[in-house]
Structures are given as structure tokens and as C-alpha cells.
Design a protein around this motif. Sequence first.
Motif, PDB file in Angstrom:
ATOM      1  N   VAL A  41     -29.475  -6.163 -54.048  1.00  0.00           N
ATOM      2  CA  VAL A  41     -28.249  -5.924 -54.820  1.00  0.00           C
ATOM      3  C   VAL A  41     -27.987  -6.992 -55.872  1.00  0.00           C
ATOM      4  O   VAL A  41     -27.155  -6.789 -56.762  1.00  0.00           O
ATOM      5  CB  VAL A  41     -27.014  -5.814 -53.893  1.00  0.00           C
ATOM      6  CG1 VAL A  41     -27.232  -4.748 -52.844  1.00  0.00           C
ATOM      7  CG2 VAL A  41     -26.670  -7.151 -53.248  1.00  0.00           C
ATOM      8  N   ALA A  42     -28.663  -8.122 -55.798  1.00  0.00           N
ATOM      9  CA  ALA A  42     -28.401  -9.213 -56.743  1.00  0.00           C
ATOM     10  C   ALA A  42     -28.621  -8.733 -58.177  1.00  0.00           C
ATOM     11  O   ALA A  42     -29.685  -8.250 -58.532  1.00  0.00           O
ATOM     12  CB  ALA A  42     -29.316 -10.392 -56.428  1.00  0.00           C
ATOM     13  N   GLY A  43     -27.590  -8.838 -58.989  1.00  0.00           N
ATOM     14  CA  GLY A  43     -27.676  -8.464 -60.393  1.00  0.00           C
ATOM     15  C   GLY A  43     -27.515  -6.986 -60.678  1.00  0.00           C
ATOM     16  O   GLY A  43     -27.526  -6.584 -61.844  1.00  0.00           O
ATOM     17  N   ALA A  44     -27.343  -6.155 -59.648  1.00  0.00           N
ATOM     18  CA  ALA A  44     -27.233  -4.710 -59.863  1.00  0.00           C
ATOM     19  C   ALA A  44     -25.878  -4.353 -60.474  1.00  0.00           C
ATOM     20  O   ALA A  44     -24.847  -4.960 -60.158  1.00  0.00           O
ATOM     21  CB  ALA A  44     -27.413  -3.960 -58.549  1.00  0.00           C
ATOM     22  N   ASP A  45     -25.902  -3.365 -61.348  1.00  0.00           N
ATOM     23  CA  ASP A  45     -24.658  -2.826 -61.906  1.00  0.00           C
ATOM     24  C   ASP A  45     -24.029  -1.804 -60.957  1.00  0.00           C
ATOM     25  O   ASP A  45     -22.810  -1.699 -60.875  1.00  0.00           O
ATOM     26  CB  ASP A  45     -24.946  -2.136 -63.244  1.00  0.00           C
ATOM     27  CG  ASP A  45     -25.583  -3.070 -64.251  1.00  0.00           C
ATOM     28  OD1 ASP A  45     -24.945  -4.078 -64.593  1.00  0.00           O
ATOM     29  OD2 ASP A  45     -26.723  -2.786 -64.675  1.00  0.00           O
ATOM     30  N   LEU A  46     -24.894  -1.068 -60.250  1.00  0.00           N
ATOM     31  CA  LEU A  46     -24.450  -0.033 -59.321  1.00  0.00           C
ATOM     32  C   LEU A  46     -25.260  -0.145 -58.049  1.00  0.00           C
ATOM     33  O   LEU A  46     -26.489  -0.137 -58.079  1.00  0.00           O
ATOM     34  CB  LEU A  46     -24.626   1.356 -59.935  1.00  0.00           C
ATOM     35  CG  LEU A  46     -24.396   2.565 -59.011  1.00  0.00           C
ATOM     36  CD1 LEU A  46     -22.945   2.611 -58.520  1.00  0.00           C
ATOM     37  CD2 LEU A  46     -24.764   3.866 -59.730  1.00  0.00           C
ATOM     38  N   VAL A  47     -24.564  -0.254 -56.924  1.00  0.00           N
ATOM     39  CA  VAL A  47     -25.196  -0.286 -55.603  1.00  0.00           C
ATOM     40  C   VAL A  47     -24.858   1.019 -54.896  1.00  0.00           C
ATOM     41  O   VAL A  47     -23.689   1.417 -54.840  1.00  0.00           O
ATOM     42  CB  VAL A  47     -24.687  -1.479 -54.764  1.00  0.00           C
ATOM     43  CG1 VAL A  47     -25.292  -1.453 -53.361  1.00  0.00           C
ATOM     44  CG2 VAL A  47     -25.000  -2.796 -55.467  1.00  0.00           C
ATOM     45  N   ILE A  48     -25.869   1.689 -54.378  1.00  0.00           N
ATOM     46  CA  ILE A  48     -25.662   2.942 -53.654  1.00  0.00           C
ATOM     47  C   ILE A  48     -26.073   2.727 -52.205  1.00  0.00           C
ATOM     48  O   ILE A  48     -27.224   2.384 -51.923  1.00  0.00           O
ATOM     49  CB  ILE A  48     -26.480   4.097 -54.271  1.00  0.00           C
ATOM     50  CG1 ILE A  48     -26.109   4.286 -55.742  1.00  0.00           C
ATOM     51  CG2 ILE A  48     -26.264   5.389 -53.488  1.00  0.00           C
ATOM     52  CD1 ILE A  48     -27.002   5.274 -56.474  1.00  0.00           C
ATOM     53  N   SER A  49     -25.135   2.908 -51.290  1.00  0.00           N
ATOM     54  CA  SER A  49     -25.415   2.762 -49.865  1.00  0.00           C
ATOM     55  C   SER A  49     -25.672   4.129 -49.264  1.00  0.00           C
ATOM     56  O   SER A  49     -24.807   5.004 -49.290  1.00  0.00           O
ATOM     57  CB  SER A  49     -24.242   2.081 -49.149  1.00  0.00           C
ATOM     58  OG  SER A  49     -24.509   1.968 -47.758  1.00  0.00           O
ATOM     59  N   ALA A  50     -26.889   4.307 -48.730  1.00  0.00           N
ATOM     60  CA  ALA A  50     -27.285   5.587 -48.135  1.00  0.00           C
ATOM     61  C   ALA A  50     -28.027   5.315 -46.843  1.00  0.00           C
ATOM     62  O   ALA A  50     -29.256   5.411 -46.764  1.00  0.00           O
ATOM     63  CB  ALA A  50     -28.155   6.384 -49.112  1.00  0.00           C
ATOM     64  N   VAL A  51     -27.270   4.950 -45.818  1.00  0.00           N
ATOM     65  CA  VAL A  51     -27.841   4.630 -44.512  1.00  0.00           C
ATOM     66  C   VAL A  51     -27.298   5.606 -43.480  1.00  0.00           C
ATOM     67  O   VAL A  51     -26.554   6.529 -43.808  1.00  0.00           O
ATOM     68  CB  VAL A  51     -27.524   3.167 -44.123  1.00  0.00           C
ATOM     69  CG1 VAL A  51     -28.121   2.205 -45.141  1.00  0.00           C
ATOM     70  CG2 VAL A  51     -26.020   2.924 -44.008  1.00  0.00           C
ATOM     71  N   THR A  52     -27.661   5.412 -42.223  1.00  0.00           N
ATOM     72  CA  THR A  52     -27.121   6.276 -41.178  1.00  0.00           C
ATOM     73  C   THR A  52     -25.663   5.923 -40.919  1.00  0.00           C
ATOM     74  O   THR A  52     -25.229   4.797 -41.174  1.00  0.00           O
ATOM     75  CB  THR A  52     -27.925   6.136 -39.878  1.00  0.00           C
ATOM     76  OG1 THR A  52     -27.940   4.759 -39.473  1.00  0.00           O
ATOM     77  CG2 THR A  52     -29.351   6.609 -40.075  1.00  0.00           C
ATOM     78  N   ALA A  53     -24.923   6.881 -40.381  1.00  0.00           N
ATOM     79  CA  ALA A  53     -23.476   6.717 -40.218  1.00  0.00           C
ATOM     80  C   ALA A  53     -23.117   5.474 -39.415  1.00  0.00           C
ATOM     81  O   ALA A  53     -22.185   4.740 -39.764  1.00  0.00           O
ATOM     82  CB  ALA A  53     -22.897   7.963 -39.546  1.00  0.00           C
ATOM     83  N   SER A  54     -23.876   5.207 -38.362  1.00  0.00           N
ATOM     84  CA  SER A  54     -23.535   4.078 -37.491  1.00  0.00           C
ATOM     85  C   SER A  54     -23.749   2.729 -38.163  1.00  0.00           C
ATOM     86  O   SER A  54     -23.231   1.710 -37.702  1.00  0.00           O
ATOM     87  CB  SER A  54     -24.354   4.156 -36.197  1.00  0.00           C
ATOM     88  OG  SER A  54     -25.743   4.067 -36.478  1.00  0.00           O
ATOM     89  N   ASN A  55     -24.510   2.706 -39.249  1.00  0.00           N
ATOM     90  CA  ASN A  55     -24.791   1.446 -39.947  1.00  0.00           C
ATOM     91  C   ASN A  55     -23.976   1.267 -41.222  1.00  0.00           C
ATOM     92  O   ASN A  55     -24.216   0.329 -41.981  1.00  0.00           O
ATOM     93  CB  ASN A  55     -26.285   1.388 -40.302  1.00  0.00           C
ATOM     94  CG  ASN A  55     -27.163   1.224 -39.080  1.00  0.00           C
ATOM     95  OD1 ASN A  55     -26.879   0.403 -38.224  1.00  0.00           O
ATOM     96  ND2 ASN A  55     -28.218   2.011 -38.999  1.00  0.00           N
ATOM     97  N   THR A  56     -23.029   2.154 -41.474  1.00  0.00           N
ATOM     98  CA  THR A  56     -22.274   2.128 -42.730  1.00  0.00           C
ATOM     99  C   THR A  56     -21.645   0.774 -43.006  1.00  0.00           C
ATOM    100  O   THR A  56     -21.841   0.176 -44.076  1.00  0.00           O
ATOM    101  CB  THR A  56     -21.174   3.209 -42.707  1.00  0.00           C
ATOM    102  OG1 THR A  56     -21.784   4.489 -42.593  1.00  0.00           O
ATOM    103  CG2 THR A  56     -20.328   3.157 -43.966  1.00  0.00           C
ATOM    104  N   ARG A  57     -20.893   0.262 -42.053  1.00  0.00           N
ATOM    105  CA  ARG A  57     -20.158  -0.980 -42.248  1.00  0.00           C
ATOM    106  C   ARG A  57     -21.105  -2.183 -42.313  1.00  0.00           C
ATOM    107  O   ARG A  57     -20.995  -3.034 -43.200  1.00  0.00           O
ATOM    108  CB  ARG A  57     -19.139  -1.167 -41.119  1.00  0.00           C
ATOM    109  CG  ARG A  57     -18.182  -2.330 -41.315  1.00  0.00           C
ATOM    110  CD  ARG A  57     -17.322  -2.563 -40.086  1.00  0.00           C
ATOM    111  NE  ARG A  57     -16.428  -1.454 -39.792  1.00  0.00           N
ATOM    112  CZ  ARG A  57     -16.644  -0.541 -38.836  1.00  0.00           C
ATOM    113  NH1 ARG A  57     -17.749  -0.586 -38.110  1.00  0.00           N
ATOM    114  NH2 ARG A  57     -15.769   0.410 -38.611  1.00  0.00           N
ATOM    115  N   ASP A  58     -22.047  -2.248 -41.381  1.00  0.00           N
ATOM    116  CA  ASP A  58     -22.938  -3.403 -41.310  1.00  0.00           C
ATOM    117  C   ASP A  58     -23.837  -3.499 -42.537  1.00  0.00           C
ATOM    118  O   ASP A  58     -24.145  -4.605 -43.003  1.00  0.00           O
ATOM    119  CB  ASP A  58     -23.793  -3.336 -40.043  1.00  0.00           C
ATOM    120  CG  ASP A  58     -22.980  -3.559 -38.770  1.00  0.00           C
ATOM    121  OD1 ASP A  58     -21.840  -4.056 -38.885  1.00  0.00           O
ATOM    122  OD2 ASP A  58     -23.485  -3.230 -37.680  1.00  0.00           O
ATOM    123  N   ALA A  59     -24.282  -2.353 -43.045  1.00  0.00           N
ATOM    124  CA  ALA A  59     -25.154  -2.369 -44.217  1.00  0.00           C
ATOM    125  C   ALA A  59     -24.460  -2.998 -45.417  1.00  0.00           C
ATOM    126  O   ALA A  59     -25.042  -3.815 -46.143  1.00  0.00           O
ATOM    127  CB  ALA A  59     -25.613  -0.956 -44.548  1.00  0.00           C
TER     128      ALA A  59
END
Length: 324
Positions: free
Chosen positions: A76-94
Motif C-alpha cells: 500500500v505504500a504510495g498507493a492512491d487507491l487501496v482495494i481490500s478483497a479478503v475473506t470476511a473473517s479477515n476484513t478488520r485485520d487485513a
Amino acid sequence: MSDANLNALPAVAAMRIALIGCGEVGGIFGRALVARGVASVVAYDTLVHDAPRSAALHARAQRAGVTLRDSAAAAVAGADLVISAVTASNTRDALASAVPAIRRGAFVLDVNSASPRVKIECADIVARAGGRYVEAAVMTSVPPYGIGVPMLVGGPHAAALAPALAALGFGTEVVADAYGVASAIKMCRSVIVKGLEALVIESYVAARRFGVEAQVLASLAETFPGMDWERNGDYFFSRVIRHGQRRAEEMREAAATVREAGLDPLMTAAIAERQQWVADLARAGTFADAEAGVRWREHADGIPADAGMPAARATSTAASGGTR
């Protein structure tokens, strides 16, 4: 944080995008974004550290034109847009592992299937790190649509991000300037959609074992003539066999959503359990390849007779002399 006081996203050709999660959805999005001509697409997935499965991950990323990093922070370093697409149980931790490295004002698009409360907590995590969080709810299966899959977005930064998402090819609709609305819509819908899958699987397996599936499907067709119950059986079995784990996790989040509304999630919790049952059977190698056009009857016939209930419940039932 006001969007008026922060820089807008650059043009598509100059946009740097990071993916947290490079599974089915992340891979599809990554490939489409690369094809759109963005400046860069980098990704992090926990499987990069899983030796038996990292080779497949690297091959998928290479096919998509996505560069893998060895940590969420590096991605994510330097990214303009970060897209989080993980499993539901990992949403917060990711997100918690990634956002300390995001630049101030970066947008974070969370497409994970989580409850309204989790989305609100994630928004706070991102805001504390100086980012702009946008919750998203993917409203149907991604593969038939690709990056243009119907998606609801919400939160105070959703309207500011919407034009850039449209330019990237996303099929988004802003539904609220408050967090939790988009996810509530998706979770309540999922009770019906994933619930129908679970009901069909449970009913069809039982009917098959009694040898009455033809009569059951004929009766369903008469009562609900607009549905192809045979075809839906094939489709529901194949989807749950392939994605049962992800669906089970989503339904646990749906159960949390129902609980957040003040209701006891009796039905939703049972749906999660049945989805998990199929996922566990699939992991044990019970089913033929779900992508090879196998019909639902063959899948049903492959389920062992002693796999009908969790071991703890089976023991309890036997001790009490059977069902009541």
C-alpha cells in the motif's frame, strides 16, 4: 477529513493501485485494472508466505500483470487507491495491518462481506491513519461481470471516489453518505440468496436419499414456475462446493448483522453451518470437480451417509435415542 482539503485522484494512467488480497476477486480486479492502463497494480496476499500455495498465487498474479509484495505495508505504500478483497473473517485485520503505511488522503475501498459494525470500525481504523475509507457491497457473483460487477458504495468519501471508480470500469452506485448502509443491504440480501443455496442443498440431498427428488422438483416447479429447479440445483451445488468457506464466513457476518438489528439470527446461523458443512466436505475431497459440468445428483451421491451432521451433534443424537 474533508475531501475538499485533499488532492483528488490522478488520471487513470497515473494512478497507483494496491490490492490487499489476490484471490478470485482480487485477481479479476487486478487484471482489469492493468488492462485499463493504470500506472501500477501491486498486491499482497497472505498466501505469499504459504509455500504449498504460493506458486499458484504467483502464477495468478503474473497472468494478471500484478506485482506481488511480501507484506501489506509494502503493497500500500504510495498507493492512491487501496482495494481490500479478503475473506470476511479477515476484513478488520487485513486493513489494520496495511493502513499504517498508507499515504495521507489515500482512498481505501473495502469490498469485503462484513457487517455494518465491522465496516464502521474499519472506517475508524483508516481515518486514524489519515486515509479515506469507502465501504462497498458487491451485490452478485463477480466472474460473470468482472470489474463491472454491480457494487453499492457508501460513506462520506464515496461520492468523491465514484468518478474515479467509473473511469476504472467499476459498476458502482453511491447509496449513502453514512457507513453501514451498503453493507446492511448486502447482508440482509445474503440471508435470502445464501439461504436458498443452503435450503436447496439440504432438501435435494435428503430427497435423493429417499428417492423422491423427481417428485420434489416437479412440485417446486408447479409452485414456483418461474424457477428452473434442476438447473438451480446444479448451479447452487457447484457454487457452494467452490466457495462454501467464503460463503460460510459471509453468513457469520450476516448473522452478526441480524444480531446488530436486535434479532436472534436463528436462520442465518443455520445457513452458515450448512455452507460450512459443504466447505468441509469439499476440503476433504468429497466432490468431483465443480467446474466439469457435474450434475447436482452426482455431488449428492458422493456425500457419505455419515457426513449428514457434525460429529458432536451425531453423538448427542445417538445418546438421546435418535431425533424427536
